[in-house]
Design an enzyme around this catalytic site. Structure first.
Site, PDB file in Angstrom:
ATOM      1  N   LYS A   1     -31.823 -18.403 -22.165  1.00 61.11           N
ATOM      2  CA  LYS A   1     -31.874 -19.884 -22.598  1.00 61.11           C
ATOM      3  C   LYS A   1     -30.648 -20.698 -22.120  1.00 61.11           C
ATOM      4  CE  LYS A   1     -31.362 -19.741 -27.492  1.00 61.11           C
ATOM      5  NZ  LYS A   1     -30.330 -20.465 -27.425  1.00 61.11           N
ATOM      6  N   ASP A   2     -29.296 -20.205 -22.320  1.00 58.73           N
ATOM      7  CA  ASP A   2     -28.128 -20.648 -22.159  1.00 58.73           C
ATOM      8  C   ASP A   2     -27.664 -20.785 -20.610  1.00 58.73           C
ATOM      9  OD1 ASP A   2     -27.739 -20.985 -24.836  1.00 58.73           O
ATOM     10  OD2 ASP A   2     -26.574 -19.252 -25.009  1.00 58.73           O
TER      11      ASP A   2
ATOM     12  N   CYS B   1     -30.537 -29.336 -21.527  1.00 63.28           N
ATOM     13  CA  CYS B   1     -30.604 -29.675 -22.980  1.00 63.28           C
ATOM     14  C   CYS B   1     -30.744 -31.083 -23.237  1.00 63.28           C
ATOM     15  CB  CYS B   1     -29.351 -28.818 -23.657  1.00 63.28           C
ATOM     16  SG  CYS B   1     -27.803 -29.477 -23.116  1.00 63.28           S
TER      17      CYS B   1
ATOM     18  N   ARG C   1     -35.849 -30.835 -27.760  1.00 62.57           N
ATOM     19  CA  ARG C   1     -37.263 -30.129 -27.536  1.00 62.57           C
ATOM     20  C   ARG C   1     -37.866 -29.887 -28.713  1.00 62.57           C
ATOM     21  NH1 ARG C   1     -38.580 -25.113 -28.340  1.00 62.57           N
ATOM     22  NH2 ARG C   1     -36.512 -24.413 -28.814  1.00 62.57           N
ATOM     23  N   ARG C   2     -37.183 -29.302 -29.737  1.00 61.28           N
ATOM     24  CA  ARG C   2     -37.806 -28.914 -31.064  1.00 61.28           C
ATOM     25  C   ARG C   2     -38.066 -30.648 -31.903  1.00 61.28           C
ATOM     26  NH1 ARG C   2     -33.127 -24.561 -32.016  1.00 61.28           N
ATOM     27  NH2 ARG C   2     -34.326 -22.700 -31.382  1.00 61.28           N
TER      28      ARG C   2
ATOM     29  N   ARG D   1     -25.201 -28.576 -35.745  1.00 63.85           N
ATOM     30  CA  ARG D   1     -24.321 -27.684 -34.689  1.00 63.85           C
ATOM     31  C   ARG D   1     -23.625 -26.257 -35.362  1.00 63.85           C
ATOM     32  NH1 ARG D   1     -22.094 -28.914 -30.002  1.00 63.85           N
ATOM     33  NH2 ARG D   1     -22.064 -26.496 -30.115  1.00 63.85           N
TER      34      ARG D   1
ATOM     35  N   ARG E   1     -24.828 -22.603 -39.334  1.00 61.53           N
ATOM     36  CA  ARG E   1     -25.873 -23.488 -39.505  1.00 61.53           C
ATOM     37  C   ARG E   1     -26.736 -22.802 -40.846  1.00 61.53           C
ATOM     38  NH1 ARG E   1     -28.935 -23.678 -33.668  1.00 61.53           N
ATOM     39  NH2 ARG E   1     -27.392 -21.984 -33.281  1.00 61.53           N
TER      40      ARG E   1
END
Length: 386
Positions: A85-86, A247, A136-137, A154, A160
């Site tokens: 995903k990165d 992103c 997105r979330r 972050r 986190r």
């Protein structure tokens, strides 16, 4: 790759090293007679170092990959392990995704604060604060649970989770795969299925990036290439590439291979979640030729790339091409049905947010320099008096 050593590049975080070591362990299992030593080099990336801004406001691509890719291009490492995903949908010239390792659950997971550990998102009272750095979330949760408040958070997984109970967050949303790789199954209080929150392109899959002309490394990685994962992720990456997403825009996806068919479902949301375009396509996969064992099929003389992912020797060119075309077609369909308007508006909003963030940082930098100059001047005056 030297005569005696394979050099692997990795980010420094605990999760990144777990993922890198997973690939190294599997390589040793697949190549029990491998006589080369495998050595890992770790490095920090831009995304690791910038922790005071939301990812969507940084205004750069390749935030978690650029430094690793530079090491690849300069032949300091032979391959690097990424969370797929990165990786941007367009890779630097000369690089390829040499294999996509078997995908873990791509869904998102909810981790509750100590005081809410027996609740789900639906149980939380109005005004509860949900931490996520993902547009997105954020957009999907705002649409599903408009009574909840979204705030940026972050840092790596460890950071986190620490912030969850040290700050005012009631819950945070993270990738389920990352939590499980860390062995933190017990902190997952709710899994967000795609009907609630579709996932990020490539989420849950590991990608191994290498030089496209490094045949020795490509042969080494070949046994780890999972065809079903590769087909799904090619469709997802082709879809994202056509949308020109990243992103800084709320784009989500879901894919599935079932009964010989590849299904891709996508969503494009406005930042507030109030506007959306959702659609899906399904395509029957061509029948595979199983007349020969996969390991005995002839090696392709020229291997093509699809959305940056190299094809494997054990599956036909038509399969990979179909997946790429299916993702592109879905994006085109959604763009014609209004996604282009949402994306244009979102990109304009985020460009302004990035400009504001850069101005804010520049002002802080100037203020710091002025403060240091005043301190230095005061110190000099004091010294002269003495």
């Amino acid at each position: 790759m030297s005569e005696n050593t394979v050099v692997v590049g990795s980010r420094k975080s605990q999760l990144a090293l777990i993922q890198t070591n997973t690939i190294i362990t599997k390589l040793k299992e697949c190549h029990p007679r491998l006589e080369k030593t495998i050595h890992t080099i770790t490095m920090s990336t831009t995304g690791d170092n910038i922790l005071d801004s939301a990812l969507s406001k940084i205004g750069e691509k390749s935030l978690f990959t650029r430094e690793l890719e530079n090491a690849l291009k300069e032949k300091q490492v032979d391959f690097v392990v990424h969370s797929l995903k990165d990786l941007p949908t367009t890779l630097p010239d000369g690089l390829t995704i040499g294999c996509v390792y078997r995908r873990d659950d791509p869904c998102d997971a909810v981790v509750m604060s100590f005081g809410n550990r027996d609740k789900t998102l639906a149980d939380l009272p109005d005004g509860s604060i949900i931490g996520t750095s993902s547009l997105r979330r954020s957009a999907q949760i705002k649409r599903k649970y408009p009574n909840l408040v979204i705030q940026d958070i972050r840092g790596n997984l460890n950071t986190r989770l620490s912030k969850l109970n040290e700050s005012n967050y009631d819950a945070i949303i993270l990738a389920k795969a990352g939590l499980e790789r860390m062995g933190w199954h017990d902190v997952i209080k709710e899994v967000l299925t795609p009907d609630i929150c579709m996932y990020c392109v490539g989420q849950g899959a590991l990608a191994v990036e290498c030089r496209a002309d490094d045949e020795e490394t490509l042969r080494l990685l070949s046994p780890l290439h999972d065809n079903d994962t590769a087909l799904r992720c090619i469709a997802e990456r082709a879809y994202l590439k056509k949308l020109e997403g990243g992103c800084s825009v709320p784009v989500c996806v879901q894919t599935e291979i079932k009964n010989g068919e590849l299904m891709i479902r996508g969503g494009v949301y406005s930042i507030d979640g109030e506007e959306s375009v959702l659609d899906s396509l399904t395509e029957k996969l061509p029948l595979t030729d199983d007349s020969e064992p996969k390991q005995k099929k002839a090696r392709k003389t020229k291997r093509h790339q699809y959305a940056g992912i190299i094809e494997s020797d054990s599956m036909s060119h038509e399969m990979f091409l179909l997946a790429e075309q299916l993702g592109t077609r879905l994006a085109e369909k959604m763009l014609s049905n209004g996604a282009d308007t949402i994306l244009t508006k979102t990109k304009s909003i985020m460009a302004e947010e990035i400009r504001k963030e850069m101005a804010k940082k520049e002002a802080m930098k100037k203020e710091k320099l002025e403060s240091e100059a005043q301190t230095s001047q005061a110190s000099s005056q004091t010294s002269s008096l003495v």
